[in-house]
Design a protein around this motif. Structure first.
Motif, mmCIF file in Angstrom:
data_model
loop_
_atom_site.group_PDB
_atom_site.id
_atom_site.type_symbol
_atom_site.label_atom_id
_atom_site.label_comp_id
_atom_site.label_asym_id
_atom_site.label_seq_id
_atom_site.Cartn_x
_atom_site.Cartn_y
_atom_site.Cartn_z
ATOM 1 N N TRP A 1 0.893 -1.169 0.000
ATOM 2 C CA TRP A 1 0.000 0.000 0.000
ATOM 3 C C TRP A 1 0.922 1.206 0.000
ATOM 4 O O TRP A 1 1.708 1.402 0.933
ATOM 5 C CB TRP A 1 -0.895 0.002 1.242
ATOM 6 N N THR A 2 0.844 2.005 -1.060
ATOM 7 C CA THR A 2 1.767 3.128 -1.179
ATOM 8 C C THR A 2 1.002 4.437 -1.272
ATOM 9 O O THR A 2 -0.001 4.531 -2.002
ATOM 10 C CB THR A 2 2.751 2.911 -2.357
ATOM 11 N N PHE A 3 1.424 5.450 -0.513
ATOM 12 C CA PHE A 3 0.711 6.719 -0.367
ATOM 13 C C PHE A 3 1.429 7.837 -1.109
ATOM 14 O O PHE A 3 2.634 8.011 -0.950
ATOM 15 C CB PHE A 3 0.589 7.080 1.125
ATOM 16 N N GLU A 4 0.661 8.570 -1.917
ATOM 17 C CA GLU A 4 1.255 9.658 -2.704
ATOM 18 C C GLU A 4 0.277 10.826 -2.756
ATOM 19 O O GLU A 4 -0.863 10.659 -3.170
ATOM 20 C CB GLU A 4 1.571 9.170 -4.121
ATOM 21 N N GLU A 5 0.738 12.003 -2.360
ATOM 22 C CA GLU A 5 -0.188 13.146 -2.350
ATOM 23 C C GLU A 5 -0.210 13.905 -3.670
ATOM 24 O O GLU A 5 -1.173 14.631 -3.942
ATOM 25 C CB GLU A 5 0.083 14.077 -1.171
ATOM 26 N N ASN A 6 0.822 13.748 -4.492
ATOM 27 C CA ASN A 6 0.846 14.449 -5.785
ATOM 28 C C ASN A 6 0.077 13.617 -6.820
ATOM 29 O O ASN A 6 0.482 12.507 -7.167
ATOM 30 C CB ASN A 6 2.308 14.638 -6.219
ATOM 31 N N PRO A 7 -1.077 14.139 -7.333
ATOM 32 C CA PRO A 7 -1.908 13.336 -8.251
ATOM 33 C C PRO A 7 -1.190 12.976 -9.551
ATOM 34 O O PRO A 7 -1.464 11.921 -10.130
ATOM 35 C CB PRO A 7 -3.122 14.230 -8.505
ATOM 36 N N VAL A 8 -0.277 13.842 -10.005
ATOM 37 C CA VAL A 8 0.477 13.537 -11.238
ATOM 38 C C VAL A 8 1.354 12.302 -11.010
ATOM 39 O O VAL A 8 1.407 11.373 -11.825
ATOM 40 C CB VAL A 8 1.332 14.753 -11.663
ATOM 41 N N ALA A 9 2.054 12.278 -9.879
ATOM 42 C CA ALA A 9 2.916 11.144 -9.554
ATOM 43 C C ALA A 9 2.081 9.880 -9.326
ATOM 44 O O ALA A 9 2.426 8.799 -9.821
ATOM 45 C CB ALA A 9 3.753 11.462 -8.320
ATOM 46 N N ALA A 10 0.973 10.022 -8.588
ATOM 47 C CA ALA A 10 0.129 8.849 -8.293
ATOM 48 C C ALA A 10 -0.404 8.226 -9.577
ATOM 49 O O ALA A 10 -0.400 6.996 -9.736
ATOM 50 C CB ALA A 10 -1.025 9.260 -7.372
ATOM 51 N N THR A 11 -0.827 9.071 -10.523
ATOM 52 C CA THR A 11 -1.345 8.566 -11.806
ATOM 53 C C THR A 11 -0.246 7.867 -12.590
ATOM 54 O O THR A 11 -0.465 6.791 -13.177
ATOM 55 C CB THR A 11 -1.943 9.735 -12.626
ATOM 56 N N ALA A 12 0.952 8.466 -12.591
ATOM 57 C CA ALA A 12 2.081 7.849 -13.306
ATOM 58 C C ALA A 12 2.403 6.483 -12.706
ATOM 59 O O ALA A 12 2.623 5.503 -13.429
ATOM 60 C CB ALA A 12 3.304 8.761 -13.237
ATOM 61 N N ALA A 13 2.405 6.398 -11.392
ATOM 62 C CA ALA A 13 2.714 5.125 -10.726
ATOM 63 C C ALA A 13 1.667 4.067 -11.068
ATOM 64 O O ALA A 13 2.004 2.929 -11.429
ATOM 65 C CB ALA A 13 2.792 5.331 -9.214
ATOM 66 N N ARG A 14 0.390 4.458 -10.991
ATOM 67 C CA ARG A 14 -0.692 3.503 -11.313
ATOM 68 C C ARG A 14 -0.543 2.984 -12.738
ATOM 69 O O ARG A 14 -0.730 1.792 -12.995
ATOM 70 C CB ARG A 14 -2.055 4.174 -11.165
ATOM 71 N N THR A 15 -0.215 3.890 -13.670
ATOM 72 C CA THR A 15 -0.054 3.498 -15.074
ATOM 73 C C THR A 15 1.064 2.465 -15.212
ATOM 74 O O THR A 15 0.904 1.455 -15.912
ATOM 75 C CB THR A 15 0.269 4.746 -15.921
ATOM 76 N N ILE A 16 2.166 2.721 -14.540
ATOM 77 C CA ILE A 16 3.314 1.815 -14.633
ATOM 78 C C ILE A 16 2.989 0.453 -14.004
ATOM 79 O O ILE A 16 3.299 -0.597 -14.578
ATOM 80 C CB ILE A 16 4.552 2.474 -13.992
ATOM 81 N N PHE A 17 2.342 0.454 -12.849
ATOM 82 C CA PHE A 17 1.995 -0.814 -12.195
ATOM 83 C C PHE A 17 1.037 -1.629 -13.071
ATOM 84 O O PHE A 17 1.135 -2.849 -13.162
ATOM 85 C CB PHE A 17 1.365 -0.567 -10.816
ATOM 86 N N LYS A 18 0.115 -0.939 -13.731
ATOM 87 C CA LYS A 18 -0.854 -1.623 -14.599
ATOM 88 C C LYS A 18 -0.138 -2.219 -15.814
ATOM 89 O O LYS A 18 -0.361 -3.375 -16.165
ATOM 90 C CB LYS A 18 -1.941 -0.634 -15.028
ATOM 91 N N GLN A 19 0.733 -1.403 -16.444
ATOM 92 C CA GLN A 19 1.488 -1.884 -17.606
ATOM 93 C C GLN A 19 2.306 -3.128 -17.249
ATOM 94 O O GLN A 19 2.450 -4.041 -18.047
ATOM 95 C CB GLN A 19 2.434 -0.790 -18.117
ATOM 96 N N GLU A 20 2.839 -3.150 -16.044
ATOM 97 C CA GLU A 20 3.694 -4.252 -15.605
ATOM 98 C C GLU A 20 2.861 -5.439 -15.109
ATOM 99 O O GLU A 20 3.405 -6.524 -14.872
ATOM 100 C CB GLU A 20 4.632 -3.738 -14.495
ATOM 101 N N ALA B 1 -1.322 -1.122 -4.232
ATOM 102 C CA ALA B 1 -2.429 -0.162 -4.188
ATOM 103 C C ALA B 1 -1.861 1.232 -3.957
ATOM 104 O O ALA B 1 -1.149 1.457 -2.980
ATOM 105 C CB ALA B 1 -3.383 -0.542 -3.057
ATOM 106 N N VAL B 2 -2.154 2.154 -4.888
ATOM 107 C CA VAL B 2 -1.715 3.542 -4.728
ATOM 108 C C VAL B 2 -2.840 4.312 -4.043
ATOM 109 O O VAL B 2 -3.950 4.396 -4.576
ATOM 110 C CB VAL B 2 -1.390 4.192 -6.095
ATOM 111 N N VAL B 3 -2.574 4.821 -2.858
ATOM 112 C CA VAL B 3 -3.564 5.611 -2.132
ATOM 113 C C VAL B 3 -3.189 7.078 -2.301
ATOM 114 O O VAL B 3 -2.109 7.501 -1.887
ATOM 115 C CB VAL B 3 -3.606 5.242 -0.632
#
Ligand code: DHB
Ligand code: MG
Length: 225
Positions: A94-113, A120-122
């Motif tokens: 479970w990983t927490f990120e307050e910057n929405p740009v970074a959180a979206t980038a992380a989610r995209t990468i995890f999905k691609q992989e 889970a990006v919170v």
């Protein structure tokens, strides 16, 4: 001339030695490179952990047989991917990120992989959001790598929500060189310095085997008793 073999309290590490070690021990997978590329592509600060820090995080969670890990500060997911390498197939982050740009980038990468079911990006302020996952604990480890002012509160949460024998881990334990004996600056405010010192006192008082592994900016570690 100074004796080149005398350490006088400093380190033997040099850029050339780090390059040698990184080339041999820390080959970067395509997804790790994609996570780094996303930092630049999205105009985010290049403040991810180094390859060696990532390998150390994976080793530490592997050594305690961790299955449930919490990360405070995702950026684009580089350290999450490192931690994932130390977890079994059913391991979760479970990983927490307050910057929405970074959180979206992380989610995209995890999905691609194809690891989005394991990470889970919170999105939001960890100080407010950590309580939302308390019911899923206790956790095996918490890795703190976010706003330095928040470190004491994150550590207190970790100590309460990590199982006995689990780990509290934190990046930037030397606070860019400002932990002790330097005047505050734009890099580290007086508030940051006081917070990081308070974090260390909390770790020392509440964990066993607490120490700082001398990575370039220090990786604090303590075992929850
Ligand atoms: C910086 C580095 C970090 O590892 C971090 O978590 C925050 C900031 C920096 O270099 O400014
Ligand atoms: Mg950091």
């Amino acid at each position: 001339m100074a004796d080149p073999d005398s350490r006088d309290g400093s380190t033997y590490i040099s850029a050339a030695i780090l390059d040698f070690v990184d080339a041999l021990y820390h080959p970067q997978s395509d997804v790790m490179l994609a996570s780094l590329a996303a930092i630049t592509a999205r105009g985010l600060p290049r403040i991810q952990v180094g390859a060696g820090d990532g390998a150390l995080l994976a080793l530490l969670v592997r050594l305690i047989g961790a299955r449930k890990v919490v990360e405070v500060g995702t950026l684009t997911g580089y350290s999450s991917l490192c931690l994932l390498q130390g977890l079994p197939e059913d391991g979760r982050i479970w990983t927490f990120e307050e910057n929405p740009v970074a959180a979206t980038a992380a989610r995209t990468i995890f999905k691609q992989e194809g690891v989005d079911h394991r990470v889970a990006v919170v999105e939001g302020q960890a100080g407010e959001m950590l309580s939302t996952i308390e019911g899923l604990g206790p956790f095996d480890a918490v890795f703190i790598d976010a706003d330095k002012e928040g470190y004491p509160a994150y550590a207190e949460w970790a100590i309460r929500n990590v199982r006995r024998g689990g780990l509290v881990l934190a990046d930037n334990a030397y606070l860019f060189g400002y932990l002790a004996g330097r005047e505050p600056s734009a890099r580290a405010s007086a508030v940051d310095i006081a917070a990081m010192q308070r974090f260390h006192r909390l770790l020392a008082a509440n964990c066993s085997h607490a120490t700082v592994i001398p990575t370039p900016d220090g990786l604090a570690v303590g075992v929850v008793p």
